[in-house]
Motif scaffolding. Structure first.
Motif, PDB file in Angstrom:
ATOM      1  N   LEU A  36      18.083  60.485 -19.600  1.00  0.00           N
ATOM      2  CA  LEU A  36      18.570  59.140 -19.291  1.00  0.00           C
ATOM      3  C   LEU A  36      17.719  58.508 -18.196  1.00  0.00           C
ATOM      4  CD1 LEU A  36      20.574  56.859 -19.736  1.00  0.00           C
ATOM      5  CD2 LEU A  36      22.156  58.039 -18.188  1.00  0.00           C
ATOM      6  N   ALA A  37      17.382  59.292 -17.191  1.00  0.00           N
ATOM      7  CA  ALA A  37      16.541  58.790 -16.104  1.00  0.00           C
ATOM      8  C   ALA A  37      15.188  58.312 -16.633  1.00  0.00           C
ATOM      9  CB  ALA A  37      16.349  59.876 -15.046  1.00  0.00           C
ATOM     10  N   GLY A  48      13.841  54.496 -16.431  1.00  0.00           N
ATOM     11  CA  GLY A  48      12.764  54.283 -15.468  1.00  0.00           C
ATOM     12  C   GLY A  48      13.159  54.651 -14.052  1.00  0.00           C
ATOM     13  N   THR A  49      13.937  55.708 -13.926  1.00  0.00           N
ATOM     14  CA  THR A  49      14.373  56.169 -12.607  1.00  0.00           C
ATOM     15  C   THR A  49      14.296  57.688 -12.573  1.00  0.00           C
ATOM     16  OG1 THR A  49      16.097  55.878 -10.926  1.00  0.00           O
ATOM     17  CG2 THR A  49      16.858  56.221 -13.189  1.00  0.00           C
ATOM     18  N   SER A  50      14.782  58.283 -11.525  1.00  0.00           N
ATOM     19  CA  SER A  50      14.718  59.739 -11.390  1.00  0.00           C
ATOM     20  C   SER A  50      16.073  60.376 -11.718  1.00  0.00           C
ATOM     21  CB  SER A  50      14.325  60.121  -9.961  1.00  0.00           C
ATOM     22  OG  SER A  50      15.352  59.743  -9.062  1.00  0.00           O
ATOM     23  N   GLN A  51      16.037  61.659 -12.016  1.00  0.00           N
ATOM     24  CA  GLN A  51      17.282  62.393 -12.282  1.00  0.00           C
ATOM     25  C   GLN A  51      18.225  62.358 -11.085  1.00  0.00           C
ATOM     26  OE1 GLN A  51      18.108  65.696 -10.865  1.00  0.00           O
ATOM     27  NE2 GLN A  51      20.124  65.374 -11.760  1.00  0.00           N
ATOM     28  N   LYS A  60      22.883  48.193 -15.310  1.00  0.00           N
ATOM     29  CA  LYS A  60      22.091  47.483 -16.311  1.00  0.00           C
ATOM     30  C   LYS A  60      20.987  48.379 -16.870  1.00  0.00           C
ATOM     31  CE  LYS A  60      22.980  42.826 -14.626  1.00  0.00           C
ATOM     32  NZ  LYS A  60      22.410  41.638 -13.969  1.00  0.00           N
ATOM     33  N   LYS A  61      20.329  49.133 -15.993  1.00  0.00           N
ATOM     34  CA  LYS A  61      19.295  50.070 -16.441  1.00  0.00           C
ATOM     35  C   LYS A  61      19.883  51.126 -17.364  1.00  0.00           C
ATOM     36  CE  LYS A  61      15.954  50.093 -12.647  1.00  0.00           C
ATOM     37  NZ  LYS A  61      15.336  50.948 -11.631  1.00  0.00           N
ATOM     38  N   ILE A  62      21.036  51.667 -16.976  1.00  0.00           N
ATOM     39  CA  ILE A  62      21.693  52.707 -17.770  1.00  0.00           C
ATOM     40  C   ILE A  62      22.116  52.135 -19.119  1.00  0.00           C
ATOM     41  CG2 ILE A  62      23.708  54.240 -17.900  1.00  0.00           C
ATOM     42  CD1 ILE A  62      21.434  55.038 -15.890  1.00  0.00           C
ATOM     43  N   GLY A  63      22.679  50.935 -19.094  1.00  0.00           N
ATOM     44  CA  GLY A  63      23.091  50.300 -20.338  1.00  0.00           C
ATOM     45  C   GLY A  63      21.928  50.104 -21.285  1.00  0.00           C
ATOM     46  N   LYS A  64      20.827  49.594 -20.774  1.00  0.00           N
ATOM     47  CA  LYS A  64      19.640  49.367 -21.600  1.00  0.00           C
ATOM     48  C   LYS A  64      19.103  50.684 -22.151  1.00  0.00           C
ATOM     49  CE  LYS A  64      15.149  47.099 -21.607  1.00  0.00           C
ATOM     50  NZ  LYS A  64      14.171  46.348 -20.834  1.00  0.00           N
ATOM     51  N   ALA A  65      19.067  51.712 -21.306  1.00  0.00           N
ATOM     52  CA  ALA A  65      18.518  53.005 -21.712  1.00  0.00           C
ATOM     53  C   ALA A  65      19.390  53.718 -22.733  1.00  0.00           C
ATOM     54  CB  ALA A  65      18.319  53.903 -20.490  1.00  0.00           C
ATOM     55  N   SER A  66      20.698  53.452 -22.712  1.00  0.00           N
ATOM     56  CA  SER A  66      21.610  54.169 -23.603  1.00  0.00           C
ATOM     57  C   SER A  66      22.166  53.304 -24.724  1.00  0.00           C
ATOM     58  CB  SER A  66      22.766  54.766 -22.795  1.00  0.00           C
ATOM     59  OG  SER A  66      23.514  53.724 -22.183  1.00  0.00           O
ATOM     60  N   GLY A  67      21.726  52.058 -24.795  1.00  0.00           N
ATOM     61  CA  GLY A  67      22.200  51.178 -25.855  1.00  0.00           C
ATOM     62  C   GLY A  67      23.617  50.689 -25.647  1.00  0.00           C
ATOM     63  N   ALA A  68      24.026  50.558 -24.400  1.00  0.00           N
ATOM     64  CA  ALA A  68      25.370  50.087 -24.073  1.00  0.00           C
ATOM     65  C   ALA A  68      25.272  48.875 -23.163  1.00  0.00           C
ATOM     66  CB  ALA A  68      26.168  51.200 -23.391  1.00  0.00           C
ATOM     67  N   GLN A  69      26.352  48.132 -23.060  1.00  0.00           N
ATOM     68  CA  GLN A  69      26.390  46.935 -22.222  1.00  0.00           C
ATOM     69  C   GLN A  69      27.334  47.179 -21.047  1.00  0.00           C
ATOM     70  OE1 GLN A  69      24.676  44.006 -22.442  1.00  0.00           O
ATOM     71  NE2 GLN A  69      25.648  43.439 -20.536  1.00  0.00           N
ATOM     72  N   PRO A  70      26.837  47.148 -19.804  1.00  0.00           N
ATOM     73  CA  PRO A  70      27.748  47.311 -18.663  1.00  0.00           C
ATOM     74  C   PRO A  70      28.655  46.094 -18.528  1.00  0.00           C
ATOM     75  CG  PRO A  70      25.542  46.815 -17.889  1.00  0.00           C
ATOM     76  CD  PRO A  70      25.460  46.961 -19.379  1.00  0.00           C
ATOM     77  N   GLU A  71      29.865  46.323 -18.100  1.00  0.00           N
ATOM     78  CA  GLU A  71      30.827  45.251 -17.890  1.00  0.00           C
ATOM     79  C   GLU A  71      31.504  45.431 -16.544  1.00  0.00           C
ATOM     80  OE1 GLU A  71      33.668  45.412 -21.051  1.00  0.00           O
ATOM     81  OE2 GLU A  71      32.220  44.813 -22.563  1.00  0.00           O
ATOM     82  N   ILE A  72      31.914  44.323 -15.957  1.00  0.00           N
ATOM     83  CA  ILE A  72      32.720  44.365 -14.751  1.00  0.00           C
ATOM     84  C   ILE A  72      34.097  43.870 -15.151  1.00  0.00           C
ATOM     85  CG2 ILE A  72      33.084  43.392 -12.454  1.00  0.00           C
ATOM     86  CD1 ILE A  72      30.060  43.070 -12.257  1.00  0.00           C
TER      87      ILE A  72
END
Length: 80
Positions: A42-43, A47-50, A63-75
């Motif tokens: 996932l990291a 584009g980040t570190s473990q 947002k980075k996690i959402g893009k990397a995993s194909g999900a949309q973050p929501e608040i």
């Protein structure tokens, strides 16, 4: 263990302050497992570190996690 700890007033107050962060962290873990991804995988996609995956929660990070995993973050904002 959590239920016992929450009986401590000071702990419960601090936990409530950080509850949203804990919930986001739990959601990241669940999403990562659902996608059969390691923290390292996932990291790399985000584009980040473990270690950043292991410790970070925040909207730009989500947002980075959402893009990397194909999900949309929501608040979520709920009225009392």
């Amino acid at each position: 263990m959590k239920a016992t700890a929450l009986k401590n007033t000071e702990f419960a107050k601090e936990y409530e302050t950080l509850r949203e962060e804990y919930e986001l962290a739990r959601e990241v873990i669940e999403l990562r497992k659902k996608r059969n991804m390691t923290q390292k995988e996932l990291a790399a996609k985000a584009g980040t570190s473990q270690p950043a995956i292991a410790r970070n929660v925040g909207m730009s990070f989500m947002k980075k996690i959402g893009k990397a995993s194909g999900a949309q973050p929501e608040i979520h904002i709920a009225s009392p």
